[in-house]
Design an enzyme around this catalytic site. Structure first.
Site, mmCIF file in Angstrom:
data_model
loop_
_atom_site.group_PDB
_atom_site.id
_atom_site.type_symbol
_atom_site.label_atom_id
_atom_site.label_comp_id
_atom_site.label_asym_id
_atom_site.label_seq_id
_atom_site.Cartn_x
_atom_site.Cartn_y
_atom_site.Cartn_z
ATOM 1 C CG ASP A 1 -0.391 -0.298 2.507
ATOM 2 O OD1 ASP A 1 0.846 -0.410 2.621
ATOM 3 O OD2 ASP A 1 -1.165 -0.428 3.481
ATOM 4 C CG ASP B 1 1.248 0.514 11.146
ATOM 5 O OD1 ASP B 1 0.293 0.959 11.799
ATOM 6 O OD2 ASP B 1 1.479 0.839 9.973
#
Length: 886
Positions: free
Chosen positions: A72, A482
């Site tokens: 992404d 993350d």
């Protein structure tokens, strides 16, 4: 990636690019000259292996072992079967086009396997100022040409796991289709992706948005047209395929069909409604179009789902859901068929976060299903698989869950699922953190367990917020989005675990005590729990600190040079300071909330801050700050600054915006006065590393624009001259979050990327004296060379070389020469530096791999071009010594 995924680096970038500041009077300028010729560097990743969401995996259906993965925010990759690794394909994307590192779709040409296409663009809202593009390659991604689009694409937008939006006609491969977001419709190219035009008669541009109330435009964008599937049986070679299906983000009108090669379109009659069709996969051997449905667009959300089968010959729809919709708490997305075994279909429950994802398999076209795991007696599970994460041990997250949860998990956000079209035993699937795969999938059907392992080596997809290279202990500490961050004791190996206790979802800042590097501090984001942690063993183990009242996010943190106190500027409240390890905090005065904080690397009582054009100094350990009277600094907050180790009050500041003050500033009096380096037009990071041989000042590194060129630069003379050390093949999009040199290895630099992990480079110039390169080393003793072509395609190839020391004494450097026999030319090389004149090549060590013990070997590899024949070199010489060829 996790449910709370927010790329702070991207948001900071957006603010830096879009939030302008008025022109200001620059501080005193110093004349500087610039060298823009690149030094010879070898670039690698500090290995993490994965770390981000992989929403798409694409196998070529003509050539065995040719596969691609899209990420992404971290570009696209090609699978290398010989090494079971992934090769990055979009490292050439530059600063101005940083959005093109987000890949919303990828298509591998089913007629000409050398061709591959990428639909690139990261955001459809204002965070990405540029439009999307179609990148096309005729050499499997080694090089690219670009067709700009008149709209944006969203590789990191909601719905990015649906697809593929980009497809090549399997009969007439000059025809491609692209499904666009944002109400831009369906697009077509008839010249192999060179030009594009909208299919104006396509009847539906989509209407689904994740959150209509989102004023940022991120969740309120129309997800548009989400997949295109051809029925290759309805065409002949050279003629356009007659029948194709298109998926639309519209719960009532999800699937359309054309039976006249796109001339007319109609809604597929009888289709189910109330859900979004995430994927549509056609098994031409059985004539079944399979569709996976969810009530949400993903990749995080989805509470209900269905699977359907459409018989293309009869128009019959059949609900083949393995679970009644009322019993689902997830949507379906991942979907694949076995091209070697018609009737075998698999699907994923992509949004089943707890207790785990689920994978379903049918060998009778969906009539019956089995699951990857089942309950025996709740909460106990029986798994059809075993998991081996020894190559990426951090995938356990250091967790110790209670049943029915297990660690490592089978996955989450499992929207990419593919059975190898040439090998029924091989399956790969993407998760929010890695690519998992198996090579004995058929064990599922025989009742024995199949083995799942990470198949992700070479694919690095972390967003890097901060970096540190202490003078002792681990060479690299990282703050990541993350997955928190890692302590690398060996850059070539995956660390055993990310930072834990606590495990931040995102680490925003970290620092170590310069004179006591075992003391380390990090801050970050966590849904519930503390936002600060400390280590007294160089980051190997951690313990949580205590948050002051009001903290909502990590912000920035600074450690005193002796580790005796800390200054923290968290989100949600003002700047705080503490002695010891943060059991209590006191408010700092004289400095605004949200300021960036750093420490002097010599004086333990001196700390610095910056906010909105003002530089702040504390000489009492962070209790009080005083604003410097200096003017001309950037008025915005897209700034990073650092104090030089070993010299009190020596501070460098980089940052700004194109419509205001922007560049690199230096202060030698603790921020009282500043000098702007006139030769540096723009700068976004600053870092320090070991000084060059004979130099009296540490080496400077920056991500900057110097001499009209954007790149990574190095200076060995205090910024008087600069040398670009990267090249146009190694640009990595946005590199503005952090940079640092290594205090122990001259020339080594660590670079942050927004999606390609931590890049580190080593110079061929081992000492740096005078900016030139050292003479070629002259080892002695016998040697042996193995030269292997690992992959070849028309006009291009990849080769690996192993050089072995077959003598009795160690080498302290090496230089290997050979002559290509057939017009070959090296384009990229790793683990070595090289020169080439005509067909003659010399490869040499790059410092860290110069020592080769007796009986040991060293390896390097390269990609290159060839014409005529691609024969192997007949002879190799180590200096003047001929090597045996094995």
């Amino acid at each position: 990636m996790r449910r709370t995924r927010i790329l702070t680096a991207v948001l900071a970038l957006a603010a830096g690019l879009l939030a302008g500041s008025p022109p200001v009077v620059a501080a005193e300028r110093a004349e500087r000259s610039v060298a823009v010729a690149a030094d010879t560097y070898s670039w690698k990743n500090a290995r993490i292996d994965g770390g981000g969401f992989v929403p798409g995996i694409v196998f070529n259906r003509k050539e065995r072992n040719l596969a691609y993965a899209r990420t992404d925010i971290g570009g696209a990759y090609r699978w290398v079967e010989s090494s079971k690794t992934w090769t990055p394909l979009l490292d050439s994307v530059g600063w101005d086009d940083w959005g093109h590192t987000g890949v919303v779709s990828l298509a591998s040409d089913p007629v000409d396997p050398d061709k591959v296409y990428v639909a690139a663009g990261t955001y459809t809202n204002s965070w990405d100022p540029g439009n999307g593009a179609i990148l096309r390659s005729s050499d499997r991604g080694a090089s690219w040409q670009k067709a700009n689009l008149p709209f944006k694409l969203g590789g990191n937008m909601p719905g990015r796991g649906m697809g593929e939006r980009l497809a090549v006609d399997p009969n007439r491969n000059s025809v491609l289709y692209l499904g666009a977001p944002s109400g831009k419709g369906l697009w077509r190219s008839t010249d192999s992706g060179v030009t594009w035009s909208q299919v104006t008669n396509f009847p539906n541009v989509g209407n689904y948005v994740a959150d209509p109330s989102d004023t940022s435009g991120y969740s309120s964008d129309n997800q548009g047209i989400v997949w295109v599937t051809f029925d290759e049986s309805t065409g002949t070679s050279g003629n356009a395929t007659r029948t194709l299906y298109v998926g639309v983000a519209d719960k009532d009108n999800a699937v359309y069909r054309s039976t006249d090669a796109g001339a007319t379109w109609s809604r597929l009659a009888g289709q189910p409604t109330g859900h979004l069709a995430h994927k549509g996969v056609l098994d031409t051997a059985t004539g079944h179009l399979y569709l996976s449905y969810s009530d949400k667009g993903g990749p995080y959300d989805g509470g209900k789902g269905q699977l359907w089968r459409y018989a293309t010959a009869t128009g019959t729809w059949t609900d083949i859901s393995p679970v009644a919709e009322a019993d689902t708490h997830y949507g379906f997305s991942g979907l694949t068929v076995d091209r070697q075994d018609p009737g075998t279909v698999m699907a994923t429950a992509y949004s089943s976060w707890w207790p785990d994802t689920q994978i379903f398999r049918s060998t009778d076209s969906g009539a019956t299903w089995t699951r990857a795991w089942d309950y025996t007696s709740y909460p106990n599970r029986a798994n059809r698989y075993t998991m081996d994460v020894s190559s990426s041990p951090w995938l356990t997250w250091g967790a110790n869950p209670s049943p029915p949860e297990q660690t490592p998990k089978l996955g989450w956000m499992t929207e990419a699922l593919e059975i190898d079209p040439f090998d029924s035993n091989r399956m790969m699937y993407g998760t929010g953190a890695t690519i998992y795969g198996t090579e004995n999938l058929r064990n599922w059907d025989s009742g024995s367990q199949f083995t799942i392992r990470p198949m992700v080596r070479g694919l690095e997809e972390t967003a890097v917020n901060d970096l540190a290279s202490p003078p002792s202990g681990a060479p690299l500490l990282s703050a990541l989005g993350d997955i928190g961050g890692f302590r690398h004791t060996d850059l070539t190996k995956v660390p055993s675990m990310m930072f834990t206790q606590p495990n931040f979802t995102t680490t925003t800042s970290l620092d170590f005590a310069e004179s006591n590097p075992d003391t380390v501090v990090r801050v970050g984001n966590l849904d519930s729990g503390p936002h600060i942690a400390f280590s007294t063993d160089n980051g190997a183990n951690w313990f949580a600190g205590t948050d002051p009242s009001g903290v909502s996010g990590g912000g920035t943190v600074a450690a005193a040079s002796d580790g005796g106190r800390f200054v923290w500027s968290p989100e949600g409240t003002g700047v705080r300071y503490t002695t010891g390890f943060g059991s209590t905090w006191s408010a700092s005065s004289g400095i605004p909330s949200g300021a960036i904080v750093e420490s002097d690397r010599v004086d333990p009582k001196t700390f610095y801050g910056f906010k909105s054009g003002k530089f702040y100094v504390s000489t009492d350990g962070g209790a009080t700050f005083t604003a410097s009277n200096a003017t001309g600094l950037p008025s915005g907050d897209s700034v990073r600054f650092k104090a030089l180790p070993g010299v009190k009050g020596d501070v460098w500041l980089a940052g700004g915006a194109p419509d205001g003050a922007y560049g690199l500033w230096h202060s030698t009096d603790g921020g009282v006065t500043w000098t702007k380096l006139s030769g540096v037009e723009q700068a976004d990071t600053i870092g320090f590393g070991k000084a060059a041989t004979g130099a009296s000042y540490q080496t400077l590194y920056t991500s900057a624009k110097i001499g009209g060129v954007r790149g990574i630069f190095r200076s060995t003379d205090k910024g008087a001259t600069w040398t670009r050390i990267n090249d146009d093949a190694h640009r990595w999009g946005w590199t503005g979050a952090a940079i640092t040199g290594d205090p122990r290895v001259y020339g080594r630099v660590y670079i942050s990327t927004n999606g390609r992990g931590v890049i580190y480079g080593d110079s061929a110039d081992a000492g740096g004296g005078g900016g030139g390169t050292d003479p070629d080393p002259e080892p002695t003793g016998p040697c042996a060379v193995t030269y292997k072509i690992t992959h070849e395609w028309p006009g291009g190839f990849q080769a690996d070389v192993r050089l072995s020391n077959t003598g009795a004494t160690a080498w302290t450097g090496w230089s290997l020469g050979w002559t290509f026999p057939g017009g070959q030319s090296i384009s990229q090389i790793w683990n070595a530096a090289h020169t080439q004149t005509g067909s003659a090549v010399t490869a040499r060590n790059i410092g860290w791999n110069g020592t080769v013990a007796a009986g040991a070997s060293v390896s390097f590899g390269f990609t290159g071009s060839w014409s005529g024949t691609n024969g192997k070199p007949a002879a190799f010489k180590l200096g003047d010594q001929s090597c045996a060829v094995t």
